[in-house]
Design an enzyme around this catalytic site. Structure first.
Site, PDB file in Angstrom:
ATOM      1  CB  SER A  13      41.169  39.592  65.183  1.00 17.72           C
ATOM      2  OG  SER A  13      39.896  40.091  65.470  1.00 17.72           O
TER       3      SER A  13
ATOM      4  CG  HIS B 240      38.309  35.053  63.401  1.00 17.47           C
ATOM      5  ND1 HIS B 240      39.183  35.448  62.414  1.00 17.47           N
ATOM      6  CD2 HIS B 240      37.793  36.197  63.916  1.00 17.47           C
ATOM      7  CE1 HIS B 240      39.197  36.763  62.344  1.00 17.47           C
ATOM      8  NE2 HIS B 240      38.360  37.242  63.237  1.00 17.47           N
TER       9      HIS B 240
HETATM   10  N1  LIG Z   1      35.033  43.899  65.755  1.00 20.47           N
HETATM   11  C1  LIG Z   1      35.223  43.023  64.774  1.00 20.47           C
HETATM   12  O1  LIG Z   1      34.955  43.269  63.601  1.00 20.47           O
HETATM   13  C2  LIG Z   1      35.754  41.663  65.083  1.00 20.47           C
HETATM   14  C3  LIG Z   1      35.648  40.662  64.095  1.00 20.47           C
HETATM   15  C4  LIG Z   1      36.105  39.370  64.392  1.00 20.47           C
HETATM   16  C5  LIG Z   1      36.669  39.115  65.625  1.00 20.47           C
HETATM   17  N2  LIG Z   1      36.765  40.120  66.550  1.00 20.47           N
HETATM   18  C6  LIG Z   1      37.358  39.777  67.831  1.00 20.47           C
HETATM   19  O2  LIG Z   1      36.282  39.569  68.762  1.00 20.47           O
HETATM   20  C7  LIG Z   1      36.706  39.969  70.070  1.00 20.47           C
HETATM   21  C8  LIG Z   1      35.742  41.022  70.597  1.00 20.47           C
HETATM   22  O3  LIG Z   1      35.779  42.131  69.730  1.00 20.47           O
HETATM   23  P1  LIG Z   1      34.623  43.238  69.733  1.00 20.47           P
HETATM   24  O4  LIG Z   1      34.893  44.081  68.541  1.00 20.47           O
HETATM   25  O5  LIG Z   1      33.300  42.613  69.918  1.00 20.47           O
HETATM   26  O6  LIG Z   1      35.040  44.054  71.058  1.00 20.47           O
HETATM   27  P2  LIG Z   1      34.155  45.111  71.863  1.00 20.47           P
HETATM   28  O7  LIG Z   1      35.130  46.009  72.525  1.00 20.47           O
HETATM   29  O8  LIG Z   1      33.124  45.725  70.989  1.00 20.47           O
HETATM   30  O9  LIG Z   1      33.401  44.226  72.947  1.00 20.47           O
HETATM   31  C9  LIG Z   1      34.086  43.544  73.974  1.00 20.47           C
HETATM   32  C10 LIG Z   1      33.085  43.277  75.094  1.00 20.47           C
HETATM   33  O10 LIG Z   1      33.719  42.452  76.063  1.00 20.47           O
HETATM   34  C11 LIG Z   1      33.292  42.893  77.340  1.00 20.47           C
HETATM   35  N3  LIG Z   1      34.241  42.416  78.347  1.00 20.47           N
HETATM   36  C12 LIG Z   1      35.450  42.917  78.699  1.00 20.47           C
HETATM   37  N4  LIG Z   1      36.024  42.164  79.661  1.00 20.47           N
HETATM   38  C13 LIG Z   1      35.141  41.150  79.929  1.00 20.47           C
HETATM   39  C14 LIG Z   1      35.141  40.060  80.835  1.00 20.47           C
HETATM   40  N5  LIG Z   1      36.167  39.836  81.642  1.00 20.47           N
HETATM   41  N6  LIG Z   1      34.057  39.237  80.848  1.00 20.47           N
HETATM   42  C15 LIG Z   1      33.007  39.463  80.038  1.00 20.47           C
HETATM   43  N7  LIG Z   1      32.945  40.481  79.148  1.00 20.47           N
HETATM   44  C16 LIG Z   1      34.011  41.322  79.101  1.00 20.47           C
HETATM   45  C17 LIG Z   1      33.242  44.407  77.196  1.00 20.47           C
HETATM   46  O11 LIG Z   1      32.441  44.989  78.227  1.00 20.47           O
HETATM   47  C18 LIG Z   1      32.632  44.551  75.810  1.00 20.47           C
HETATM   48  O12 LIG Z   1      31.229  44.575  75.839  1.00 20.47           O
HETATM   49  C19 LIG Z   1      38.149  40.459  69.923  1.00 20.47           C
HETATM   50  O13 LIG Z   1      39.025  39.411  70.190  1.00 20.47           O
HETATM   51  C20 LIG Z   1      38.232  40.848  68.449  1.00 20.47           C
HETATM   52  O14 LIG Z   1      39.529  40.807  67.933  1.00 20.47           O
HETATM   53  C21 LIG Z   1      36.303  41.371  66.319  1.00 20.47           C
END
Ligand SMILES: NC(=O)c1ccc[n+]([C@@H]2O[C@H](COP(=O)([O-])OP(=O)(O)OC[C@H]3O[C@@H](n4cnc5c(N)ncnc54)[C@H](O)[C@@H]3O)[C@@H](O)[C@H]2O)c1
Length: 272
Positions: free
Chosen positions: A109, A130
């Protein structure tokens, strides 16, 4: 570069739907996590948003807990938690398990693509990619160029975004990139107002939706996108730009209590 096979690392709030977007455009995709529970919820989410094409789309998503299927991937999207040390560890692994031509993209993000790329031996093939929540619906993808990212990598990422029916916008590297720099500044004022006035989160969300300023108020949106992610991004923005951004006290407390929003069933709201 043509993407014959893609991979998504992290099957959480974003990863499951990102895999769905890629599979629904006809590209086979490996979906990796470290925990079967997240693979299961990621696949369930992908099925839900695929509606009547679910069987055909799910057939192209290959869930896994290992890197065994990464030997012939062309494009990887990392979607693990928003922490530099986790991202760098994953990129080091991706560098080892994917073929040399593969592009390694991060869904971060707002973290530095240059620093993420430093964990690899191919920083010229590391790029920001992103998506926005919900990934199956929102068309925009920010394509972020780190200091070492090669122009061909940026072009290939923009082409892949279009191939999966999204709209790429190229942007330079700075904390929050373009959209989160705007969105988090807007949210900061609403969070600050709530902390200072004590007006309920429900009332503020209702005002925003009634006034048709956004489809969802800032507190419900934070619940849906994950309070731990929102809190980390808000803290990063304050660190980078100072007090024109803001960390909401109530959100900080909820995260400390393990209430992360929709993904844990409880945040500002209950999600049964
Ligand atoms: N949530 C949002 O709205 C959003 C929007 C755009 C970007 N992002 C970005 O996307 C990324 C993920 O966010 P999210 O909200 O999906 O997080 P989340 O916490 O919902 O999911 C993260 C996932 O990664 C897995 N994980 C952790 N370590 C790992 C590893 N070493 N190998 C494989 N999997 C692993 C976890 O088990 C989990 O399922 C972040 O960088 C976030 O900033 C999030």
């Amino acid at each position: 570069m043509f993407v014959f096979k893609a991979a998504v690392v992290g099957a959480g709030t974003m990863g499951g739907e990102i895999a769905q977007v890629i599979a629904s455009a006809g590209v086979p995709v490996v979906l990796k996590d470290v925990d079967q529970k997240f693979i299961d919820t990621g696949l369930a989410k992908a099925r839900e948003v695929s509606k009547d094409r679910a069987d055909e789309i799910l057939e192209r998503i290959h869930p896994t807990l290992s890197y065994d299927d990464f030997g012939d991937v062309d494009f990887v999207i990392e979607a693990v938690p928003e922490k530099m040390e986790i991202k760098q560890a994953v990129f080091e692994e991706l560098d080892a398990y994917t073929p040399g031509h593969a592009i390694l993209a991060s869904n971060t993000s707002g973290l530095s693509i240059t620093e993420i790329g430093d964990a690899t031996t191919r920083p010229e093939k590391v790029v920001g990619f992103h998506f926005f929540w919900p990934a199956s619906f929102m068309r925009l993808i920010e394509v972020i160029e780190g200091d070492e990212t090669a122009p061909e990598t940026v072009q290939a990422a923009a082409n892949f975004a279009q191939a999966i029916k999204k709209m790429p916008v190229r942007c330079g590297e700075c904390p929050g990139f373009v959209v989160n720099r705007i969105l988090m500044s807007l949210a900061a004022e609403m969070w600050r107002y709530q902390d200072e006035s004590g007006v309920s989160v429900e009332a503020i969300d209702e005002y925003i939706t009634e006034a048709k300023l956004a489809p969802m108020g800032p507190f419900r949106l934070s619940d849906m996108t994950g309070l731990d992610t929102g809190l980390k991004v808000a803290k990063d923005m304050v660190e980078a730009y100072g007090d024109r951004f803001y960390v909401h006290k109530g959100m900080e407390q909820l995260v400390a209590d393990g209430k992360l929003g929709a993904k844990t069933g409880q945040g500002f709201y209950s999600h049964d």
